[in-house]
Write an enzyme that holds these catalytic residues in place. Sequence first.
Site, mmCIF file in Angstrom:
data_model
loop_
_atom_site.group_PDB
_atom_site.id
_atom_site.type_symbol
_atom_site.label_atom_id
_atom_site.label_comp_id
_atom_site.label_asym_id
_atom_site.label_seq_id
_atom_site.Cartn_x
_atom_site.Cartn_y
_atom_site.Cartn_z
ATOM 1 C CG ASP A 289 -1.979 1.164 1.575
ATOM 2 O OD1 ASP A 289 -2.533 1.340 0.317
ATOM 3 O OD2 ASP A 289 -1.678 1.585 2.334
ATOM 4 C CB THR B 240 -1.906 5.636 -1.666
ATOM 5 O OG1 THR B 240 -1.889 4.081 -1.648
ATOM 6 C CG2 THR B 240 -2.909 5.820 -0.579
ATOM 7 C CB THR B 241 0.798 2.898 -5.907
ATOM 8 O OG1 THR B 241 -0.332 2.401 -4.518
ATOM 9 C CG2 THR B 241 2.154 2.788 -6.097
ATOM 10 C CG ASP C 87 -6.593 0.067 0.196
ATOM 11 O OD1 ASP C 87 -6.581 0.913 1.209
ATOM 12 O OD2 ASP C 87 -5.422 0.537 -0.666
HETATM 13 P P1 ADP Z 1 -2.620 2.447 -5.658
HETATM 14 O O1 ADP Z 1 -2.133 2.724 -4.414
HETATM 15 O O2 ADP Z 1 -2.872 3.221 -6.655
HETATM 16 O O3 ADP Z 1 -4.193 2.268 -6.084
HETATM 17 P P2 ADP Z 1 -2.853 -0.637 -6.287
HETATM 18 O O4 ADP Z 1 -1.074 -1.411 -6.602
HETATM 19 O O5 ADP Z 1 -3.742 -0.533 -5.969
HETATM 20 O O6 ADP Z 1 -2.402 1.448 -6.094
HETATM 21 O O7 ADP Z 1 -2.769 -0.266 -8.168
HETATM 22 C C1 ADP Z 1 -3.837 -0.037 -8.812
HETATM 23 C C2 ADP Z 1 -3.871 -0.055 -10.213
HETATM 24 O O8 ADP Z 1 -3.799 -1.413 -10.615
HETATM 25 C C3 ADP Z 1 -4.996 -0.024 -10.690
HETATM 26 O O9 ADP Z 1 -4.168 1.418 -11.768
HETATM 27 C C4 ADP Z 1 -6.130 -0.863 -11.011
HETATM 28 O O10 ADP Z 1 -6.843 -0.011 -12.413
HETATM 29 C C5 ADP Z 1 -5.310 -1.361 -11.747
HETATM 30 N N1 ADP Z 1 -5.269 -3.056 -11.514
HETATM 31 C C6 ADP Z 1 -5.453 -3.542 -10.703
HETATM 32 N N2 ADP Z 1 -6.348 -4.919 -11.206
HETATM 33 C C7 ADP Z 1 -5.827 -5.153 -12.539
HETATM 34 C C8 ADP Z 1 -6.155 -6.079 -13.228
HETATM 35 N N3 ADP Z 1 -6.200 -6.938 -12.561
HETATM 36 N N4 ADP Z 1 -5.722 -5.759 -14.017
HETATM 37 C C9 ADP Z 1 -5.223 -5.051 -14.524
HETATM 38 N N5 ADP Z 1 -5.264 -3.295 -14.006
HETATM 39 C C10 ADP Z 1 -5.455 -4.432 -12.472
HETATM 40 MG MG MG Z 2 -5.020 -0.246 -4.929
#
Ligand code: ADP
Ligand code: MG
Length: 565
Positions: A67, A100-101, A396
């Site tokens: 996270d 957040t990332t 989240d």
């Molecule tokens: P954040 O802290 O920004 O939410 P994450 O590590 O949770 O970071 O990553 C979020 C990103 O991953 C988003 O852009 C989301 O659309 C993408 N994402 C989540 N699941 C999938 C998936 N199965 N295939 C492609 N992208 C995905």
């Molecule tokens: Mg996320």
Amino acid sequence: MAAQATKANMPVVLLKDGAEQSKGRDAQKNNIAAAKIIAEIVHTSLGPRGMDKMLVDSLGDVTITNDGATILKEIDVQHPAAKMLVEISKTTDNEVGDGTTSAVVLAGALLEHAESLITQEVHPTIIVDGYRKAAKKAKQFLDNMAEKVPANDKSTLLKIAKTSMQTKLVRKDSDKLAEMVVKAILSVAEKTNEKYAVDIDDIKVEKKPGSSINESSIIRGIVLDKEIVHSGMPKKVTDGKIALVNTALEINKTETDAKINISNPQQMKSFLDEENKMLKTMVDKVIGSGATVVLCQKGIDDMAQHYLSKAGILAVRRVKESDMTKLAKATGARIVSNLDDLFEKDLGSAELIQEKKVEEDNWVFVEGCKHPKSVTLLLRAGSQRVVDEVERSIHDSLMVVRDVMEYPSIVAGGGSPETFAATKIRNWAKSLEGREQLAVEKFADALESIPLALAENAGMDPIDTLTNLRSKQIKGEKWIGIDVMKAKVGNMQTSDIIEPLAVKQQIISAASEAACMILRIDDVIATAKSAGPPPGAEGGMPPGMGGMPPGMGGMGGMPDMGGMM
Ligand code: ADP
Ligand code: MG
């Protein structure tokens, strides 16, 4: 460099000895470099194929997480510009919970692209103006792209919850957990004038290691991590009448040193009798109200416990204040601070109050409440570290489901909206004149850092993937994104990868605000701390610099420093 020269070449000492100042290009370069480092740290943890980070604090405590907000919270950054990125991940976490990332990655990319413009002699003010306009436009484009959904559509909410879990360690249990999250949100959501409001605090999250994640459950009521206070009390009460008391069932010990002279056993006995009588009176008041369960925020004296158990009343002591509020909501009881004010009408109710074993502990479950406004998610996992990460992922997930209920618009995930907005912005940039156009184009490039990172972290070729994605989107398929798990570009809606529009917009606002704020700084002045700790790591800025207030007056609130150049 604490002295500045005036026109008459008289050195004027402005800053105290030991203060540090870096100006102009140097200051900008330094800030951008620091922000980029922060973005690089979280970059690899973006998306379902992102890596986890192991954070070890000074005491040796280990946190394993993916996270963004948690990573940045745990690493102790000193640099003021880096701190701003930490700040935006926190804001994003508070506002929308997820993304957040992405916010930090985007801010880093915006600064990186700005840097190349600065080397081409584009003034930072022009970049900032361009970025602000582009951010506004990007949000509009996303708005147009987004799809309105019914706020309480369970299947949409489930997909939203699951998408946010895809990037976490709870992925394989996301079916079950998403079901719990959506149930919890739906039961605490309140509807007024066609709009929903959700107070996340109505949902209690308890965690306990020692079992599999799949054993997590939702309880319609409140779980207290406390045991029943006396072994003679019933372990289970049905149709309980619950008194919530925030005063001690004890005799107040005097604050001052009082001396009681007892010279014979008879006096001792009457002294104790007197105490018992007082406790008995307290308990009688509870019994008189008709309560069968007492949940007390303070302590309960041994003797009072004895009287309560004799009356067949189940009691719990030292209940947390936050739990008392939740209990009041759930059971409909009024929290009473004076036992003289405890009457039948103040009691709440629940179908079942019982003590259950959760691993080595006994916990009290208050279930089947009259107003199921409060629910508890009881999270389980094999170890403390895992259950901590499960809790963060659930946070989240709860937040994104709330986002959609309160603001029911969705977009695709997998880099789809970012790529879509980037293409639109590039087209729009053509209508702009002057160097601002360059800045707007760079903004579009920066947006694509998200799909690039997703592809890269999944081991796909980032450039090929992005160009493929762009060309398919241009053909009008706006739901096309990177399906990271299948390692291909495809329709995200059919893969159920959807996200709240609110999250995507917050990412853009937060990232561009931070980038603009950092770009507007052309002077970094660190005051010398008189008796502070030794200067920070790597001979950088002294830690005093870190004291810069996070908001720094907010966007545009910075005094114009142009005159100082
Ligand atoms: P954040 O802290 O920004 O939410 P994450 O590590 O949770 O970071 O990553 C979020 C990103 O991953 C988003 O852009 C989301 O659309 C993408 N994402 C989540 N699941 C999938 C998936 N199965 N295939 C492609 N992208 C995905
Ligand atoms: Mg996320």
